[in-house]
Motif scaffolding. Structure first.
Motif: not given
Ligand code: ADP
Length: 505
Positions: A366-392
């Protein structure tokens, strides 16, 4: 060192669970402090006075009786002696009548000589007729002699002291005038004691009345003193209820409790005025934030009509902006509604097992458009498959708000660091870091408050209402997740959430 603000928030702030009911506000009809104090004082004083009065009476009675018994015994022995010796020459040898009257007067007691039947032997008044019914009582001591004989019998002596009918009596068996058996009866009336008792009762009653008047005056004075600050505070509290936040409560002259009450009321006033100010700010913010997308929607719609209508490329671009702005508007409205619903406890959490790793990617999209339009950089480090009990959707909203804030407040490099890392077998941590100016330590606690918005103006690529962090806090507290912020002024802030790993995952 960066300032931390996390643990306190996680402990959860209790919602005020006691609504002010109408019943509580109206209150039950209760007696005034004046009346209560007067009743308590009066009952206490009356009990003290009456106890004192009666105990004094009992004591006096006892002392008087003891004294009377001793006196009658003493006088009785002397009179007995005198009677046995017989009248001196001056009275005439056998003038027992005169002699016994003389002894009565001398010792201030009633002295008579009786026979075994209770007939009066001495002193006889020759002018009175023994058979005259009017004078019968004068000669008849049958009841007295019965008591006397009983006393002698009981004591097995020839003299006795006892309490008779309204008098103290010394009685003795004597023999004189030809060894005839007679009885000496010496009585001291208790009339004096009775009149003393009556006097004392009257005095006790008078004292009680006086004490009642005194307690009335005293309780009025005390009640006045106690009531004065309460009345004053009630008046000011009413002013406060009408929105006058300039009132100042003080109870300095009335003792510690009043000072504490005044302090609490002053604290309540400050809190109310803060909320009031924030609410006003919110209205200003919300109306401003509603107005911006509306203006844009109107502007681009006009542009489509007037300019870009025939140019499909431009038209689509402008229509997209309209759609985006309408979405923003809708999310703004739902933010306000959500927060009020969550805060009021209306919304139930819809807990299920969710893949936070995958969901975070969706949110970042949802923030991707900021990369293209306003030169924002998102540096991500996301482990795969982490599950939690929550209200999505609620958790999604919280993470979106945190990333949105990082975008809004990050530094010149326009970089936002997002990570999701497994910490242990039990938990994984989401964190979002920006390189902005950070948050001052004195503001750290306030930023989670509803309507709180830093005073400094800021360019805001992501719309905010000052409700973002309040929603984050409410949602995470409802889940019971640990969360917080670490910030260093000039370097940036890191907001984090610790998720418990869902079981069997
Ligand atoms: P909003 O961002 O709409 O003003 P929020 O509730 O999200 O409202 O944030 C409240 C305030 O906390 C912000 O106005 C800002 O002062 C401060 N704040 C939030 N996130 C950050 C951040 N990443 N860096 C610096 N300040 C922040």
């Amino acid at each position: 060192m960066g300032k931390r603000h996390g643990e306190q928030l996680n402990s959860g702030e209790k919602k005020s669970s006691v609504p002010r009911s109408v019943r509580a506000r109206r209150g039950q009809q209760s007696a005034s402090i004046y009346f209560l104090l007067w009743t308590i004082f009066s009952v206490f004083a009356l009990v003290v006075v009456l106890l004192f009065g009666f105990s004094q009476q009992a004591l006096l009675k006892r002392t008087y009786k003891d004294e009377a018994a001793r006196e009658i015994a003493d006088k009785g022995v002397k009179i007995r002696q005198a009677v046995l010796v017989g009248p001196p020459e001056a009275f005439g040898k056998n003038n027992y009548n005169g002699y016994i009257r003389f002894l009565s007067t001398t010792y201030s007691v009633n002295v008579v000589i009786l026979d075994g039947e209770g007939n009066l032997l001495f002193p006889i008044d020759p002018n009175l007729d023994r058979d005259d019914p009017d004078y019968k009582d004068h000669y008849d001591y049958s009841e007295e002699i019965a008591l006397l004989l009983e006393g002698l019998e009981e004591n097995k002596t020839d003299e006795v002291v006892y309490e008779g009918e309204d008098e103290y009596v010394y009685g003795a068996e004597i023999r004189f005038l030809g060894d005839t058996e007679m009885y000496l009866y010496v009585g001291k009336s208790l009339e004096l004691m009775h009149s003393a008792m009556t006097h004392m009762s009257v005095r006790t009653v008078l004292l009680a009345i006086f004490v009642l008047i005194l307690t009335f005056a005293l309780s009025s004075a005390v009640a006045g003193w106690v009531v004065a600050p309460i009345t004053e505070m009630t008046k000011k509290a009413r002013q406060l209820a009408q929105g006058d936040f300039s009132v100042d409560f003080h109870g300095n002259d009335y003792g510690t409790e009043m000072v504490q009450l005044a302090d609490s009321l002053n604290f309540a006033r400050d809190e109310l005025s803060k909320t009031d100010r924030m609410q006003k700010d919110l209205i200003a913010n919300v109306s401003h934030d509603f107005k911006t997308p509306l203006t844009m929607i109107k502007g681009y719609a006009s542009m489509i009509m007037e300019i870009s209508g025939n140019n499909p490329e431009k038209r689509n671009k402008h229509a997209q902006i309209i759609v985006d702005e309408a979405d923003r508007l809708a999310s703004l409205v739902s933010d306000v509604l959500d927060l009020s619903k969550i805060s009021a406890g209306i919304t139930q959490l819809d807990m299920k097992k969710i893949d936070v790793s995958a969901y975070l990617q969706v949110i970042l999209e949802r923030f991707a458009y900021l990369k293209d339009t306003q030169d924002y950089v998102f540096v991500t480090d996301i482990d795969e498959g982490l599950l939690a009990e929550a209200d999505e959707s609620k958790i999604g909203q919280a993470l979106y708000n945190l990333i949105g804030n990082a975008v809004n407040y990050t530094g010149e490099d326009k970089t936002v660091y997002v990570s999701l890392k497994k910490e242990s077998e039990e938990a994984f941590r989401f964190s979002v870091r920006d390189t902005g100016s950070g948050i001052k330590s004195e503001e750290l606690a306030d930023i989670w408050d509803r309507y709180y918005r830093s005073s400094q103006a800021h360019k805001r690529p992501v719309q905010g209402t000052g409700l973002g962090l309040s929603i984050v806090k409410t949602v995470l507290q409802c889940h019971g997740f640990y969360f917080g912020v670490e910030s260093e002024v000039g370097k940036g802030s890191t907001f984090y959430v610790v998720f418990p790993i869902a079981k069997n995952s």
